[in-house]
Write an enzyme that holds these catalytic residues in place. Structure first.
Site, PDB file in Angstrom:
ATOM      1  N   GLU A   1     -10.964 -68.200  10.712  1.00 39.90           N
ATOM      2  CA  GLU A   1     -10.117 -67.599   9.691  1.00 39.90           C
ATOM      3  C   GLU A   1      -9.072 -68.597   9.224  1.00 39.90           C
ATOM      4  OE1 GLU A   1     -10.498 -62.958  11.206  1.00 39.90           O
ATOM      5  OE2 GLU A   1      -8.555 -63.970  11.352  1.00 39.90           O
TER       6      GLU A   1
ATOM      7  N   HIS B   1      -0.913 -59.975   3.153  1.00 37.05           N
ATOM      8  CA  HIS B   1      -2.308 -60.396   3.254  1.00 37.05           C
ATOM      9  C   HIS B   1      -2.797 -60.725   1.848  1.00 37.05           C
ATOM     10  CE1 HIS B   1      -6.536 -60.580   4.213  1.00 37.05           C
ATOM     11  NE2 HIS B   1      -6.249 -60.467   5.503  1.00 37.05           N
TER      12      HIS B   1
ATOM     13  N   ARG C   1      -1.857 -67.466   5.502  1.00 33.53           N
ATOM     14  CA  ARG C   1      -1.695 -66.325   4.604  1.00 33.53           C
ATOM     15  C   ARG C   1      -0.492 -66.453   3.676  1.00 33.53           C
ATOM     16  NH1 ARG C   1      -3.082 -61.496   8.959  1.00 33.53           N
ATOM     17  NH2 ARG C   1      -5.333 -61.860   8.980  1.00 33.53           N
TER      18      ARG C   1
ATOM     19  N   HIS D   1       1.414 -56.644   4.915  1.00 30.38           N
ATOM     20  CA  HIS D   1       0.424 -56.533   5.985  1.00 30.38           C
ATOM     21  C   HIS D   1       1.037 -56.528   7.380  1.00 30.38           C
ATOM     22  CE1 HIS D   1      -3.512 -56.860   7.803  1.00 30.38           C
ATOM     23  NE2 HIS D   1      -3.218 -58.006   8.395  1.00 30.38           N
TER      24      HIS D   1
ATOM     25  N   ARG E   1       2.648 -65.114  10.737  1.00 29.28           N
ATOM     26  CA  ARG E   1       1.665 -64.934  11.803  1.00 29.28           C
ATOM     27  C   ARG E   1       0.345 -65.615  11.480  1.00 29.28           C
ATOM     28  NH1 ARG E   1      -2.498 -61.269  12.669  1.00 29.28           N
ATOM     29  NH2 ARG E   1      -1.896 -59.925  10.933  1.00 29.28           N
TER      30      ARG E   1
END
Length: 519
Positions: free
Chosen positions: A115, A242, A289, A350, A385
């Site tokens: 990811e 997100h 992100r 998010h 994060r």
């Protein structure tokens, strides 16, 4: 009055794992779990991507640590990052023993995905419903513990602390937690729910924004309660958006198109069909992100369009459906075939990277009050994060908190001399529109002024408008009968204030906090 040795407020991965562990380590003690909806309705249930963990020789703890620090813009607590990364394999093996199932490749090894922000394939997943699978396994385990009792549809109004005993409390004095005042949504009775140790595992704050991937229960209740109880709160300016939530104008929450889809090879394109994220970061769609969200936000402001596209049309259709069946089915349900059509997406609130300050054992500055999961600020995430570190953090901190509190539970005395909830002088609200309209206005304020991109002028405007909402809501709270809707509004206003006020004090751009006046 409801009593237990351990009180757990919240029923996601952090709260359930902690409950399982303290119940097993203290079989003669009682554990009460309260949740304001059904026990499985939480952010964990909607987590698609997976859990980041180093499981093979092609990866390393140091690599995972480095990726986490880079994503967090080096505002992370490095010692915490090291702890979580290195303890991850043991915690993963544990939930696998409890029945959680993760996808494997044809050779029988775990099919580890990649990811955004990760330099290696280390994402353990169960198709595109990893959180759902983990929640299922944990609830199955909970059902086998005779000393765990679950109270669904019970809403925590406020923590019970020393000031309820008539003692003077401020943010610098010692304070103790004795449980919480809890509203039974069915009987409308407010119970003194007492415990030797109370854990907040109440999840996120996404409902403070119009567009969010968080379920409707994510109203920041735990953080707001802790703040009123004089707990220390920090890093609230770091709200992670997100980049790829499905664009549906009237949807709430927004359906998440997992980070793993971009890790699988999907492209982000503008309405002209151009891949534009490379203009911002050389990693393109696989940047972290915060960077991808800011790139999309900039593109939308320049183009005037309402969304960008996620392009999966070049991917193998069979493999895509195998890995992302729920995403595929959701798109098909609204007339989009991901194998032939671009998917319209927008950034959506998010994850809260900040929250209630805790130490490496989940302890807050209030004695006998713990906090773990998204409502806590451990130092793992820093300013942003890293994808799939959240479920991992919940598992690691649940274990550490349970171990620590089990050592001291026998020496803690139950405080029973707690006054009943005082509802004297309050009446049933005559117009619920006062609550619903304020909630809508709050979402607009935060979405227009305090989303992905901010400015000093926007911050000051938000503060002035929040002050009006705070005064109006406090007047309503003090004069009407308590309801979950009113309490949620009150908590959301508190969360909004914490985000805005802490953003006003950060005079630099870090991670998820971007102020155009400090470019």
């Amino acid at each position: 009055m409801i009593q237990s040795d351990f009180l757990v407020i919240g029923s996601g991965i952090a709260g359930l794992t902690y409950a399982i562990k303290v119940a097993a380590q203290n079989p003669d003690k009682t554990v009460n779990i309260i949740t304001k909806n059904k026990i499985d309705e939480c952010n964990t249930k909607y987590a698609q991507g997976g859990i980041a963990v180093v499981l093979n020789q092609h990866d390393s703890f140091q690599s995972h640590v480095d990726d986490t620090l880079l994503a967090g813009d080096n505002l992370n607590d490095k010692s915490v990052v090291k702890i979580v990364v290195e303890e991850a394999p043991a915690r993963i093996n544990e939930i696998i023993e409890w029945g959680a199932s993760f996808d494997k490749s044809q050779n029988g090894e775990y099919d580890l995905g990649k990811e955004g922000g990760h330099s290696a394939n280390r994402i353990l997943h169960h198709k595109d419903i990893t959180g759902y699978e983990v929640e299922r396994a944990l609830l199955q385990k909970i059902a086998t513990a005779p000393n765990i009792h679950v109270y669904e549809h019970h809403y925590a109004i406020d923590l019970i602390t020393d000031h309820h005993l008539g003692l003077s409390v401020n943010r610098f004095s010692e304070n103790h937690c004795y449980g919480a005042y809890v509203l039974d949504n069915k009987t409308k009775i407010i119970h003194r729910t007492l415990a030797k140790v109370t854990l907040l595992a109440t999840g996120g704050i996404g409902q403070v924004y119009i567009h969010t991937t968080n379920p409707n229960v994510a109203t920041g209740d735990g953080i707001a309660m802790a703040y009123r109880a004089k707990a220390k709160i920090s890093d609230m300016e770091f709200v992670q958006f997100h980049p790829t939530a499905l664009y549906e104008p009237d949807a709430s929450p927004n359906f998440l198109i997992s980070e793993a889809v971009r890790g699988f090879g999907a492209y982000i394109r503008n309405v002209k069909g151009e891949r534009f994220v490379f203009k911002t970061d050389e990693r393109g769609e696989l940047a972290s992100r915060d960077i991808v969200s800011q790139a999309i936000d900039k593109e939308l402001k320049v183009s005037g369009e309402r969304f960008v596209y996620l392009d999966c049309t070049h991917l193998d259709a069979v493999d895509f459906y195998k890995h992302f069946p729920n995403i595929y089915d959701k798109c098909k349900s609204i007339g989009i075939d991901p194998t032939h059509d671009f998917i319209p997406v927008i950034p959506a609130a998010h994850y809260m990277c900040g929250g209630i300050n805790v130490d490496k054992k989940g302890r807050t500055n209030i004695t006998n009050l713990l906090a773990i999961g998204e409502c806590s600020r451990t130092g793992l995430h820093g300013a942003n994060r890293l994808a799939s570190n959240s479920l991992l953090e919940g598992l690691v901190y649940a274990h550490r908190a349970a171990e620590e509190v089990s050592k001291s539970i026998n020496s803690i005395e139950m405080q029973l001399n707690i006054p009943s909830w005082n509802a004297k002088g309050t009446l049933a609200p005559k117009e619920l529109v006062l609550i619903t309209h304020s909630r809508k206005e709050l979402k607009i304020i935060m979405s227009d002024y305090m989303a992905i991109v901010r400015s000093n002028v926007r911050i000051q405007r938000a503060l002035r408008r929040l002050e009006i909402h705070y005064k109006e809501t406090e007047d309503l709270y003090n004069s009407t009968v308590i309801s979950p809707q009113l309490c949620e509004l009150r908590n959301l206003i508190t969360i909004a204030y914490l985000i805005v006020s802490q953003a006003s004090r950060r005079h630099e751009n870090k991670g998820a906090h971007f102020n155009v006046d400090f470019v």
